[in-house]
Design an enzyme around this catalytic site. Structure first.
Site, PDB file in Angstrom:
ATOM      1  N   ASN A   1     -13.116   3.802  -7.605  1.00 55.50           N
ATOM      2  CA  ASN A   1     -11.857   3.092  -7.862  1.00 55.50           C
ATOM      3  C   ASN A   1     -12.209   1.653  -8.217  1.00 55.50           C
ATOM      4  O   ASN A   1     -12.521   0.857  -7.342  1.00 55.50           O
ATOM      5  CB  ASN A   1     -10.981   3.152  -6.601  1.00 55.50           C
ATOM      6  CG  ASN A   1      -9.680   2.376  -6.771  1.00 55.50           C
ATOM      7  OD1 ASN A   1      -9.344   1.948  -7.874  1.00 55.50           O
ATOM      8  ND2 ASN A   1      -8.956   2.187  -5.677  1.00 55.50           N
TER       9      ASN A   1
ATOM     10  N   LYS B   1     -10.300  -0.545  -9.402  1.00 60.53           N
ATOM     11  CA  LYS B   1      -9.155  -1.442  -9.170  1.00 60.53           C
ATOM     12  C   LYS B   1      -8.940  -2.359 -10.381  1.00 60.53           C
ATOM     13  O   LYS B   1      -9.036  -1.886 -11.517  1.00 60.53           O
ATOM     14  CB  LYS B   1      -9.348  -2.233  -7.872  1.00 60.53           C
ATOM     15  CG  LYS B   1      -9.722  -1.321  -6.707  1.00 60.53           C
ATOM     16  CD  LYS B   1      -9.650  -1.986  -5.367  1.00 60.53           C
ATOM     17  CE  LYS B   1     -10.171  -1.035  -4.309  1.00 60.53           C
ATOM     18  NZ  LYS B   1      -9.973  -1.483  -2.950  1.00 60.53           N
TER      19      LYS B   1
ATOM     20  N   HIS C   1      -2.466   5.080  -2.866  1.00 57.28           N
ATOM     21  CA  HIS C   1      -3.455   4.119  -2.354  1.00 57.28           C
ATOM     22  C   HIS C   1      -2.732   3.071  -1.506  1.00 57.28           C
ATOM     23  O   HIS C   1      -1.629   2.628  -1.850  1.00 57.28           O
ATOM     24  CB  HIS C   1      -4.190   3.451  -3.517  1.00 57.28           C
ATOM     25  CG  HIS C   1      -5.409   2.708  -3.066  1.00 57.28           C
ATOM     26  ND1 HIS C   1      -5.317   1.471  -2.454  1.00 57.28           N
ATOM     27  CD2 HIS C   1      -6.718   3.031  -3.089  1.00 57.28           C
ATOM     28  CE1 HIS C   1      -6.542   1.071  -2.134  1.00 57.28           C
ATOM     29  NE2 HIS C   1      -7.412   2.001  -2.507  1.00 57.28           N
TER      30      HIS C   1
ATOM     31  N   GLU D   1      -3.147  -0.005  -1.145  1.00 64.01           N
ATOM     32  CA  GLU D   1      -2.812  -1.269  -1.822  1.00 64.01           C
ATOM     33  C   GLU D   1      -1.477  -1.146  -2.553  1.00 64.01           C
ATOM     34  O   GLU D   1      -0.704  -2.104  -2.624  1.00 64.01           O
ATOM     35  CB  GLU D   1      -3.945  -1.674  -2.779  1.00 64.01           C
ATOM     36  CG  GLU D   1      -5.138  -2.218  -1.995  1.00 64.01           C
ATOM     37  CD  GLU D   1      -6.461  -2.176  -2.735  1.00 64.01           C
ATOM     38  OE1 GLU D   1      -6.479  -1.945  -3.958  1.00 64.01           O
ATOM     39  OE2 GLU D   1      -7.499  -2.357  -2.067  1.00 64.01           O
TER      40      GLU D   1
ATOM     41  N   GLU E   1      -8.305   7.161   3.945  1.00 59.98           N
ATOM     42  CA  GLU E   1      -8.757   5.783   3.803  1.00 59.98           C
ATOM     43  C   GLU E   1      -8.048   4.905   4.833  1.00 59.98           C
ATOM     44  O   GLU E   1      -6.934   4.422   4.570  1.00 59.98           O
ATOM     45  CB  GLU E   1      -8.410   5.261   2.410  1.00 59.98           C
ATOM     46  CG  GLU E   1      -9.020   6.030   1.266  1.00 59.98           C
ATOM     47  CD  GLU E   1      -9.163   5.132   0.048  1.00 59.98           C
ATOM     48  OE1 GLU E   1     -10.296   4.923  -0.388  1.00 59.98           O
ATOM     49  OE2 GLU E   1      -8.152   4.614  -0.447  1.00 59.98           O
TER      50      GLU E   1
ATOM     51  N   GLY F   1     -12.314  -2.470   1.922  1.00 60.40           N
ATOM     52  CA  GLY F   1     -12.774  -3.787   1.496  1.00 60.40           C
ATOM     53  C   GLY F   1     -13.134  -4.726   2.633  1.00 60.40           C
ATOM     54  O   GLY F   1     -13.295  -5.929   2.419  1.00 60.40           O
TER      55      GLY F   1
ATOM     56  N   SER G   1     -15.023   1.028   2.711  1.00 63.89           N
ATOM     57  CA  SER G   1     -16.330   0.413   2.945  1.00 63.89           C
ATOM     58  C   SER G   1     -17.466   1.433   2.978  1.00 63.89           C
ATOM     59  O   SER G   1     -18.437   1.261   3.724  1.00 63.89           O
ATOM     60  CB  SER G   1     -16.307  -0.442   4.215  1.00 63.89           C
ATOM     61  OG  SER G   1     -15.374  -1.498   4.061  1.00 63.89           O
TER      62      SER G   1
HETATM   63  C1  PEP Z   1     -10.563   1.840  -1.937  1.00 68.13           C
HETATM   64  O1  PEP Z   1      -9.882   0.844  -2.182  1.00 68.13           O
HETATM   65  O2  PEP Z   1     -10.161   2.971  -2.274  1.00 68.13           O
HETATM   66  C2  PEP Z   1     -11.823   1.648  -1.236  1.00 68.13           C
HETATM   67  C3  PEP Z   1     -12.366   2.671  -0.646  1.00 68.13           C
HETATM   68  O3  PEP Z   1     -12.311   0.372  -1.256  1.00 68.13           O
HETATM   69  P1  PEP Z   1     -13.705  -0.140  -0.582  1.00 68.13           P
HETATM   70  O4  PEP Z   1     -14.734   0.927  -0.844  1.00 68.13           O
HETATM   71  O5  PEP Z   1     -13.996  -1.413  -1.290  1.00 68.13           O
HETATM   72  O6  PEP Z   1     -13.451  -0.288   0.865  1.00 68.13           O
END
Ligand code: PEP
Length: 257
Positions: free
Chosen positions: A13, A15, A101, A103, A173, A179, A218
């Site tokens: 992803n 983003k 997601h 976000e 997630e 992040g 992460s």
């Molecule tokens: C995500 O936003 O789907 C994600 C997993 O981000 P990160 O790996 O940066 O934590």
């Protein structure tokens, strides 16, 4: 159900981190690994909307690679200024879409009903789905994370028929892991993935056991192998660590053979 019947998926992803040119360059840099992915592994690249068409072309001929959009509109056509229809995504050769997601749930205030509509129109227009779910820090502190995840799925996903559900992968997630550099323990990940697997099996004894469950939050080249080795984890949704070709390729190579 034998593990080998579930597809392993690693999705990037990106983003809003890359320009169109940077997205194309990153896909090209990864081509050597992408050409040799075993058939049971699927690699998904999710650039921002304007890069989709060029990315579809950049991975043409790579059977194990799919291009995903990071979102789609909750309607197929109409007066929705600024939205992007899944019909148009399909027309461009995009095969998947990420829905739910955190976000978007948080920043764009996407509620369960909106997500349900997105799920329905995506499937109607021929897209597969990566459906994201996850609890906040507070919800985990309160010990209600299992109920939260179950409700997120019940509200937006579990109305699907078996045939429709077969086109969905689910990404767990935790919001607090995205992040932040924080990852749940292996026990916490497996506990949630086991819970999700049981929920899906109860929903459909036929399709539930075949669905891919991804972990996201992460996940990076250092922890991917131990996460991907967990019984009910079939791959990952990767944000930050998917932005550098060598790190993402190390993550892909962490998938059990
Ligand atoms: C995500 O936003 O789907 C994600 C997993 O981000 P990160 O790996 O940066 O934590």
């Amino acid at each position: 159900m034998n593990m080998s019947s579930r597809k392993r998926i690693v999705a990037a992803n990106w983003k809003m981190n890359l320009t169109v040119g940077e997205s194309e360059l990153l896909a090209t840099e990864m081509r050597s690994v992408l050409t040799t992915m075993p058939r049971h592994c699927e690699v998904v690249l999710a650039p921002s909307f304007p890069a989709l068409e060029r990315l579809v072309k950049a991975v043409a001929g790579l059977d194990s690679v799919q291009i995903a959009a990071q979102d789609c509109a909750p309607a197929i056509r109409g007066a929705h200024t600024g939205e992007v229809s899944s019909l148009v995504l399909s027309e461009l050769g995009v095969q998947k879409v990420i829905i739910g997601h955190s976000e978007r749930r948080i920043n764009n205030k996407e509620d369960h009903l909106t997500l349900k509509k997105k799920v329905d129109v995506a499937l109607e227009t021929g897209l597969d789905i990566i459906f994201c779910c996850g609890e906040t820090t507070q919800q985990r502190k309160e010990g209600i994370h299992m109920q939260i995840i179950e409700q997120q799925l019940k509200d937006s996903l579990l109305h699907l028929t078996d045939t429709q559900l077969a086109s969905v992968a689910i990404a767990y997630e935790p919001v607090w892991a995205i992040g932040t550099g924080l990852t749940p323990t292996s026990e916490q990940i497996e506990e949630m993935h086991g819970y999700l697997r049981a929920l899906l099996n109860r929903t459909s004894a036929k399709v539930g056991p075949t669905l891919s469950l991804l972990y996201g939050g992460s996940c990076n080249a250092s922890n991917a192998a131990s996460i991907f080795a967990l019984e009910n984890v079939d791959g990952g949704l990767i944000g930050g660590a998917s932005l550098k070709a060598d790190e993402f390729m190390r993550i892909l190579n962490s998938l059990p053979q």
